[in-house]
Design a protein around this motif. Structure first.
Motif, short mmCIF file in Angstrom:
data_model
loop_
_atom_site.label_atom_id
_atom_site.label_comp_id
_atom_site.label_asym_id
_atom_site.label_seq_id
_atom_site.Cartn_x
_atom_site.Cartn_y
_atom_site.Cartn_z
N LEU A 47 6.15 8.62 2.26
CA LEU A 47 5.98 7.24 1.80
C LEU A 47 5.69 7.16 0.31
CD1 LEU A 47 4.04 5.69 4.80
CD2 LEU A 47 6.41 5.28 4.13
N PHE A 48 4.92 8.08 -0.22
CA PHE A 48 4.64 8.05 -1.65
C PHE A 48 5.91 8.37 -2.45
CE2 PHE A 48 0.27 7.82 -0.41
CZ PHE A 48 -0.37 7.25 -1.49
N ARG A 49 6.72 9.31 -1.97
CA ARG A 49 7.98 9.62 -2.66
C ARG A 49 8.95 8.45 -2.57
NH1 ARG A 49 8.28 15.72 -0.51
NH2 ARG A 49 7.00 16.64 -2.16
N LYS A 50 8.98 7.81 -1.41
CA LYS A 50 9.88 6.67 -1.23
C LYS A 50 9.53 5.53 -2.20
CE LYS A 50 10.12 3.09 1.78
NZ LYS A 50 9.43 2.43 2.78
N ASN A 51 8.24 5.36 -2.46
CA ASN A 51 7.79 4.24 -3.29
C ASN A 51 7.48 4.63 -4.73
OD1 ASN A 51 7.90 2.31 -1.20
ND2 ASN A 51 5.99 3.12 -0.37
N LYS A 52 7.85 5.83 -5.15
CA LYS A 52 7.47 6.27 -6.50
C LYS A 52 8.15 5.48 -7.61
CE LYS A 52 10.80 9.97 -7.23
NZ LYS A 52 10.96 11.40 -7.44
N ASN A 53 9.28 4.87 -7.35
CA ASN A 53 9.99 4.11 -8.38
C ASN A 53 9.72 2.61 -8.33
OD1 ASN A 53 11.26 6.41 -9.45
ND2 ASN A 53 12.79 6.35 -7.82
N VAL A 54 8.76 2.19 -7.52
CA VAL A 54 8.41 0.77 -7.42
C VAL A 54 7.69 0.36 -8.70
CG1 VAL A 54 7.04 -0.92 -6.16
CG2 VAL A 54 8.25 0.86 -4.92
N THR A 55 8.15 -0.73 -9.31
CA THR A 55 7.54 -1.18 -10.57
C THR A 55 6.95 -2.59 -10.47
OG1 THR A 55 9.70 -1.96 -11.32
CG2 THR A 55 9.04 0.25 -12.01
N LYS A 61 0.86 -3.57 -5.14
CA LYS A 61 -0.38 -4.03 -4.51
C LYS A 61 -0.23 -4.04 -2.98
CE LYS A 61 -3.72 -7.82 -4.76
NZ LYS A 61 -4.87 -7.00 -4.57
N GLN A 62 0.92 -4.48 -2.48
CA GLN A 62 1.16 -4.48 -1.04
C GLN A 62 1.14 -3.06 -0.48
OE1 GLN A 62 4.92 -6.42 -0.39
NE2 GLN A 62 3.94 -8.37 0.13
N CYS A 63 1.76 -2.13 -1.19
CA CYS A 63 1.78 -0.74 -0.74
C CYS A 63 0.37 -0.16 -0.71
CB CYS A 63 2.68 0.10 -1.64
SG CYS A 63 4.44 -0.27 -1.49
N ILE A 64 -0.43 -0.47 -1.72
CA ILE A 64 -1.82 0.01 -1.78
C ILE A 64 -2.61 -0.57 -0.61
CG2 ILE A 64 -3.97 -0.16 -3.09
CD1 ILE A 64 -2.24 0.10 -5.64
N GLU A 65 -2.45 -1.87 -0.35
CA GLU A 65 -3.16 -2.51 0.77
C GLU A 65 -2.74 -1.90 2.10
OE1 GLU A 65 -2.32 -6.65 0.34
OE2 GLU A 65 -3.77 -6.91 -1.29
N GLU A 66 -1.45 -1.62 2.26
CA GLU A 66 -0.98 -1.00 3.49
C GLU A 66 -1.58 0.39 3.66
OE1 GLU A 66 3.06 0.65 5.65
OE2 GLU A 66 3.25 -0.47 3.80
N CYS A 67 -1.63 1.15 2.59
CA CYS A 67 -2.20 2.49 2.63
C CYS A 67 -3.67 2.44 3.02
CB CYS A 67 -2.02 3.17 1.28
SG CYS A 67 -2.64 4.84 1.21
N GLU A 68 -4.42 1.56 2.40
CA GLU A 68 -5.84 1.43 2.70
C GLU A 68 -6.05 0.99 4.15
OE1 GLU A 68 -6.99 -1.26 -0.39
OE2 GLU A 68 -7.49 0.36 -1.77
#
Length: 122
Positions: A47-55, A61-68
């Protein structure tokens, strides 16, 4: 990505790997513990590799909230896998004239934050 956001993301990544290192399965079986540790590590890497190019800051913020959310749910229930939601096919607000396509749209909107990326990957 701002330096603060970068620090937050890297902190979450490290936190996940610390959790994986200390993880004990609910059953207490060694094989299951190893399997769950590997799942946690592989899921995080993917998931982190998939989202590494998100700008986009909102998407980050959504990805961080989902992770938490996934971390908290996993620690609370002692289950590393995402907890699925169970809705009957036509279980959302039924009104006349609503089609199955509209029901699918409502299901997508009602999906919890911790499952947003799970269906994209599976």
């Amino acid at each position: 990505m701002t330096p603060v956001t970068r620090q937050e993301v890297l902190g979450l990544y490290r936190k996940i790997f610390r959790i994986a290192k200390k993880w004990q399965s609910a059953s207490g079986q060694i094989e299951e513990t190893i399997k769950e540790k590997e799942y946690i590590k592989n899921e995080a890497k993917m998931l982190f590799r998939k989202n590494k190019n998100v700008t986009d800051p909102k998407l980050i913020k959504q990805c961080i909230e989902e992770c938490e959310a996934r971390i908290e749910i996993g620690l609370h229930y002692n289950i590393p896998y995402p907890r699925p939601i169970h809705l009957p096919p036509m279980g959302l607000a039924h009104k006349q004239g609503r089609t199955l396509r509209h029901q699918e749209k409502l299901r997508k909107i009602s999906k919890p934050i911790y499952l947003k990326s799970h269906d994209e990957v599976s």
